[in-house]
Scaffold this motif. Structure first.
Motif, PDB file in Angstrom:
ATOM      1  N   GLY A 144       0.943   9.030  -9.360  1.00 50.16           N
ATOM      2  CA  GLY A 144       1.829  10.174  -9.136  1.00 50.16           C
ATOM      3  C   GLY A 144       3.181   9.782  -8.579  1.00 50.16           C
ATOM      4  O   GLY A 144       4.050  10.620  -8.390  1.00 50.16           O
ATOM      5  N   ARG A 145       3.359   8.483  -8.281  1.00 48.38           N
ATOM      6  CA  ARG A 145       4.703   8.054  -7.868  1.00 48.38           C
ATOM      7  C   ARG A 145       5.572   7.925  -9.117  1.00 48.38           C
ATOM      8  O   ARG A 145       5.071   7.680 -10.213  1.00 48.38           O
ATOM      9  N   GLY A 146       6.881   8.008  -8.935  1.00 44.40           N
ATOM     10  CA  GLY A 146       7.810   7.960 -10.073  1.00 44.40           C
ATOM     11  C   GLY A 146       8.139   6.532 -10.491  1.00 44.40           C
ATOM     12  O   GLY A 146       7.564   5.573  -9.980  1.00 44.40           O
ATOM     13  N   GLN A 147       9.112   6.411 -11.438  1.00 47.51           N
ATOM     14  CA  GLN A 147       9.443   5.070 -11.970  1.00 47.51           C
ATOM     15  C   GLN A 147      10.048   4.161 -10.912  1.00 47.51           C
ATOM     16  O   GLN A 147      10.004   2.946 -11.040  1.00 47.51           O
ATOM     17  N   ARG A 148      10.610   4.752  -9.860  1.00 46.66           N
ATOM     18  CA  ARG A 148      11.281   3.936  -8.844  1.00 46.66           C
ATOM     19  C   ARG A 148      10.332   2.886  -8.266  1.00 46.66           C
ATOM     20  O   ARG A 148      10.734   1.765  -7.963  1.00 46.66           O
ATOM     21  N   MET A 149       9.063   3.257  -8.117  1.00 43.49           N
ATOM     22  CA  MET A 149       8.116   2.335  -7.491  1.00 43.49           C
ATOM     23  C   MET A 149       7.787   1.147  -8.390  1.00 43.49           C
ATOM     24  O   MET A 149       7.235   0.161  -7.947  1.00 43.49           O
ATOM     25  N   GLN A 150       8.123   1.280  -9.704  1.00 44.81           N
ATOM     26  CA  GLN A 150       7.943   0.104 -10.562  1.00 44.81           C
ATOM     27  C   GLN A 150       9.110  -0.868 -10.403  1.00 44.81           C
ATOM     28  O   GLN A 150       9.010  -2.038 -10.744  1.00 44.81           O
TER      29      GLN A 150
ATOM     30  N   GLU B 133      16.779  14.887 -10.313  1.00 44.89           N
ATOM     31  CA  GLU B 133      16.715  13.456 -10.009  1.00 44.89           C
ATOM     32  C   GLU B 133      15.397  12.939 -10.537  1.00 44.89           C
ATOM     33  O   GLU B 133      14.421  13.686 -10.600  1.00 44.89           O
ATOM     34  N   ARG B 134      15.338  11.673 -10.831  1.00 46.99           N
ATOM     35  CA  ARG B 134      14.057  10.998 -11.070  1.00 46.99           C
ATOM     36  C   ARG B 134      13.157  11.354  -9.880  1.00 46.99           C
ATOM     37  O   ARG B 134      13.637  11.433  -8.751  1.00 46.99           O
ATOM     38  N   SER B 135      11.870  11.588 -10.122  1.00 55.38           N
ATOM     39  CA  SER B 135      11.070  12.112  -9.008  1.00 55.38           C
ATOM     40  C   SER B 135       9.636  11.597  -8.999  1.00 55.38           C
ATOM     41  O   SER B 135       9.111  11.168 -10.018  1.00 55.38           O
ATOM     42  N   ASP B 136       9.017  11.682  -7.822  1.00 54.72           N
ATOM     43  CA  ASP B 136       7.581  11.439  -7.696  1.00 54.72           C
ATOM     44  C   ASP B 136       6.888  12.789  -7.866  1.00 54.72           C
ATOM     45  O   ASP B 136       7.391  13.807  -7.395  1.00 54.72           O
ATOM     46  N   VAL B 137       5.698  12.806  -8.511  1.00 53.37           N
ATOM     47  CA  VAL B 137       4.960  14.063  -8.640  1.00 53.37           C
ATOM     48  C   VAL B 137       4.175  14.338  -7.354  1.00 53.37           C
ATOM     49  O   VAL B 137       4.074  15.458  -6.879  1.00 53.37           O
TER      50      VAL B 137
ATOM     51  N   PRO C 230      22.813  21.581  -4.553  1.00 54.46           N
ATOM     52  CA  PRO C 230      21.705  21.177  -3.669  1.00 54.46           C
ATOM     53  C   PRO C 230      20.339  21.572  -4.210  1.00 54.46           C
ATOM     54  O   PRO C 230      20.206  22.608  -4.866  1.00 54.46           O
ATOM     55  N   ARG C 231      19.323  20.732  -3.910  1.00 55.90           N
ATOM     56  CA  ARG C 231      17.939  21.051  -4.312  1.00 55.90           C
ATOM     57  C   ARG C 231      17.316  21.971  -3.259  1.00 55.90           C
ATOM     58  O   ARG C 231      17.332  21.626  -2.070  1.00 55.90           O
ATOM     59  N   PRO C 232      16.736  23.095  -3.667  1.00 62.08           N
ATOM     60  CA  PRO C 232      16.033  23.939  -2.690  1.00 62.08           C
ATOM     61  C   PRO C 232      14.919  23.142  -2.024  1.00 62.08           C
ATOM     62  O   PRO C 232      14.182  22.408  -2.702  1.00 62.08           O
TER      63      PRO C 232
ATOM     64  N   ALA D 273      18.505  10.853   4.041  1.00 61.66           N
ATOM     65  CA  ALA D 273      17.351  11.755   4.236  1.00 61.66           C
ATOM     66  C   ALA D 273      16.152  11.293   3.406  1.00 61.66           C
ATOM     67  O   ALA D 273      15.020  11.700   3.657  1.00 61.66           O
ATOM     68  N   SER D 274      16.391  10.424   2.429  1.00 63.67           N
ATOM     69  CA  SER D 274      15.329   9.974   1.511  1.00 63.67           C
ATOM     70  C   SER D 274      14.160   9.306   2.226  1.00 63.67           C
ATOM     71  O   SER D 274      14.321   8.658   3.260  1.00 63.67           O
ATOM     72  N   ALA D 275      12.993   9.435   1.614  1.00 65.78           N
ATOM     73  CA  ALA D 275      11.784   8.804   2.160  1.00 65.78           C
ATOM     74  C   ALA D 275      11.807   7.286   2.031  1.00 65.78           C
ATOM     75  O   ALA D 275      10.877   6.611   2.467  1.00 65.78           O
ATOM     76  N   ARG D 276      12.848   6.735   1.468  1.00 71.93           N
ATOM     77  CA  ARG D 276      12.985   5.274   1.455  1.00 71.93           C
ATOM     78  C   ARG D 276      12.943   4.743   2.890  1.00 71.93           C
ATOM     79  O   ARG D 276      12.505   3.636   3.151  1.00 71.93           O
TER      80      ARG D 276
ATOM     81  N   LYS E  16       0.846  -1.208   0.000  1.00 73.81           N
ATOM     82  CA  LYS E  16       0.000   0.000   0.000  1.00 73.81           C
ATOM     83  C   LYS E  16       0.877   1.252   0.000  1.00 73.81           C
ATOM     84  O   LYS E  16       0.547   2.256  -0.591  1.00 73.81           O
ATOM     85  N   ARG E  17       2.003   1.204   0.726  1.00 71.72           N
ATOM     86  CA  ARG E  17       2.898   2.365   0.786  1.00 71.72           C
ATOM     87  C   ARG E  17       3.467   2.697  -0.597  1.00 71.72           C
ATOM     88  O   ARG E  17       3.814   3.830  -0.889  1.00 71.72           O
ATOM     89  N   GLN E  18       3.534   1.677  -1.457  1.00 70.02           N
ATOM     90  CA  GLN E  18       4.134   1.924  -2.772  1.00 70.02           C
ATOM     91  C   GLN E  18       3.129   2.340  -3.825  1.00 70.02           C
ATOM     92  O   GLN E  18       3.508   2.752  -4.912  1.00 70.02           O
TER      93      GLN E  18
HETATM   94  C1  EPS Z   1      12.914   9.849  -2.825  1.00 72.28           C
HETATM   95  C2  EPS Z   1      13.030   9.927  -4.194  1.00 72.28           C
HETATM   96  C3  EPS Z   1      12.586   8.825  -5.062  1.00 72.28           C
HETATM   97  C4  EPS Z   1      11.476   8.074  -4.366  1.00 72.28           C
HETATM   98  C5  EPS Z   1      12.009   7.598  -3.018  1.00 72.28           C
HETATM   99  C6  EPS Z   1      12.261   8.761  -2.121  1.00 72.28           C
HETATM  100  O1  EPS Z   1      13.607   7.907  -5.247  1.00 72.28           O
HETATM  101  P1  EPS Z   1      14.639   8.011  -6.450  1.00 72.28           P
HETATM  102  O2  EPS Z   1      15.325   9.318  -6.267  1.00 72.28           O
HETATM  103  O3  EPS Z   1      15.553   6.830  -6.300  1.00 72.28           O
HETATM  104  O4  EPS Z   1      13.807   7.927  -7.693  1.00 72.28           O
HETATM  105  O5  EPS Z   1      11.010   7.031  -5.147  1.00 72.28           O
HETATM  106  O6  EPS Z   1      11.063   6.806  -2.386  1.00 72.28           O
HETATM  107  C7  EPS Z   1      11.343   5.495  -2.222  1.00 72.28           C
HETATM  108  C8  EPS Z   1      12.378   4.895  -2.715  1.00 72.28           C
HETATM  109  C9  EPS Z   1      10.345   4.806  -1.444  1.00 72.28           C
HETATM  110  O7  EPS Z   1      10.500   3.596  -1.259  1.00 72.28           O
HETATM  111  O8  EPS Z   1       9.379   5.448  -1.015  1.00 72.28           O
HETATM  112  C10 EPS Z   1      13.443  10.933  -1.986  1.00 72.28           C
HETATM  113  O9  EPS Z   1      14.121  11.816  -2.515  1.00 72.28           O
HETATM  114  O10 EPS Z   1      13.162  10.977  -0.782  1.00 72.28           O
END
Ligand code: EPS
Length: 378
Positions: free
Chosen positions: A44-50, A326-330, A104-106, A129-132, A38-40
């Motif tokens: 609007g999530r980016g390609q990472r979640m695939q 960076e690759r991003s979630d919307v 750095p990203r603002p 710091a990532s939401a991972r 469910k968390r994934q």
């Molecule tokens: C994140 C950026 C994205 C998200 C990631 C958190 O990752 P990436 O930069 O590798 O595309 O997908 O979220 C997760 C990996 C997750 O499991 O929720 C960030 O900058 O915090």
């Protein structure tokens, strides 16, 4: 009860150690993995979640399907690691094709983290710091939810607002599971998805608000003086620590400023125990649970990784430049709602375990049910 996690966003795995879970709790690993899934999810999530298909693997602290009372170790592998092996392996030395991140990203932890820890590469900040990291909150929260279920305490979460679109009409909680943006309204879900599409085309991001509700919480969890004992303070602090969260409110929260006292307070009545005629306070009085449902709202900023970079400065040359892309979630609101729900579940479980005898799950259940009988008789 406490937990600690370790792991990098693009590293091999997230490792979690949880201490203080009572013994003899049957662990349903399928349920933990359902929550991780469910968390994934979420439009609007980016390609990472695939790439990521998170699965928890319990290594210790559970035998024959039940907790032993010893610390529980859990790992969740990062599938994306394979694409970052060259530099994410702890002793990486062949860095010929590696470009340190200098801009750095603002709005991100990048710059302040680099200054604080004296890094000349922003990766050393954002890998942690990532939401991972929120994988760990969901794993721990999913175990806590299994304890709460035995005490008949139910948690629920949903998205209330995305980029200003809120659930004003056809409000229907049974729609949350069907909605790709976890909203309890078909109309709002469709509008929010349209907005996400438009925002993606503009290479921008969206924030929003999510809501957590907890039902059947015993009266009097927490206490009424300090930040260490007030349960609303502890929940607010934990939820605020979720990446991108910028504010938390209980019940009518900031709206209370517009009410007269006579409109704000929840009048007391008695029917099979004390109750309230309304719930403007969202389930807390004096920092303790009132027995009314806990209602928490949390606001999440639009995430700072934009495909359309904002102005920044190179940390070495000091030249004005576009920020790192960076690759991003919307939009991460559907994930944020699940993470908030699990974070709240963790704090309520901690409060229960602290307040009641809890070496074994049987003791905890007995103690809570006996206490609930007492509160009804009061
Ligand atoms: C994140 C950026 C994205 C998200 C990631 C958190 O990752 P990436 O930069 O590798 O595309 O997908 O979220 C997760 C990996 C997750 O499991 O929720 C960030 O900058 O915090």
């Amino acid at each position: 009860m406490r937990y600690i996690s370790s792991g990098h966003s693009h590293g091999e795995q997230i490792t979690i150690i949880i201490e203080g879970i009572p013994s003899n709790l049957s662990i349903d690993i399928k349920k933990i993995n359902e929550e991780l899934k469910k968390r994934q999810k979420g439009y609007g999530r980016g390609q990472r979640m695939q790439i990521e298909h998170d699965q928890a693997q319990i290594l210790s602290g559970v035998l024959f399907g039940k907790t032993t009372g010893a610390p529980i170790a859990v790992v969740v592998k990062n599938k994306d690691y394979q694409f970052h092996l060259q530099y994410m392996e702890p002793f990486a030395h062949d860095l010929t094709n590696y470009n340190p991140i200098k801009v750095p990203r603002p709005g991100h932890a990048d710059l302040v983290g680099a200054i604080k820890y004296n890094f000349r590469d922003m990766r050393l900040v954002f890998e942690r710091a990532s939401a991972r990291e929120t994988v760990s909150r969901v794993v721990v929260g999913a175990i806590c939810k299994q304890i709460l279920a035995l005490l008949n305490i139910e948690t629920l979460s949903y998205v209330k607002n995305i980029g200003g679109i809120s659930c004003k009409i056809d409000f229907d909680k049974t729609y949350i599971e069907k909605s790709l943006v976890s909203m309890p309204s078909k109309t709002a879900s469709e509008k929010a998805m349209e907005l996400i599409d438009e925002t993606m085309l503009k290479r921008d991001t969206l924030g929003g608000i999510c809501q957590v509700e907890v039902n059947n919480v015993p009266v009097g969890l927490g206490s009424f003086v300090t930040d260490e004992t007030k349960l609303d303070a502890k929940i607010a602090s934990s939820v605020m620590s979720i990446q991108s969260c910028k504010g938390v409110e209980f019940g009518d929260g900031f709206e209370l400023s517009n009410y007269f006292g006579s409109q704000a307070h929840d009048e007391i009545s008695y029917e099979d125990g004390f109750t309230r005629q309304s719930n403007h306070y969202g389930g807390f009085e004096g920092g303790m649970t009132s027995g009314m449902p806990i209602i928490l709202k949390a606001v999440f900023k639009p995430i700072p990784t934009l495909m359309q970079p904002l102005q920044s400065v190179n940390i070495d040359t000091k030249a004005k430049t576009a920020s790192h892309i960076e690759r991003s979630d919307v939009c991460v609101l559907p994930a944020a709602a699940i993470i908030c729900e699990h974070t709240v579940a963790i704090e309520i479980t901690k409060a229960l375990i602290t307040q009641f005898t809890s070496d074994t799950i049987e003791q905890l259940i007995d103690a809570v049910f006996n206490y609930q009988k007492y509160t009804k008789r009061f």
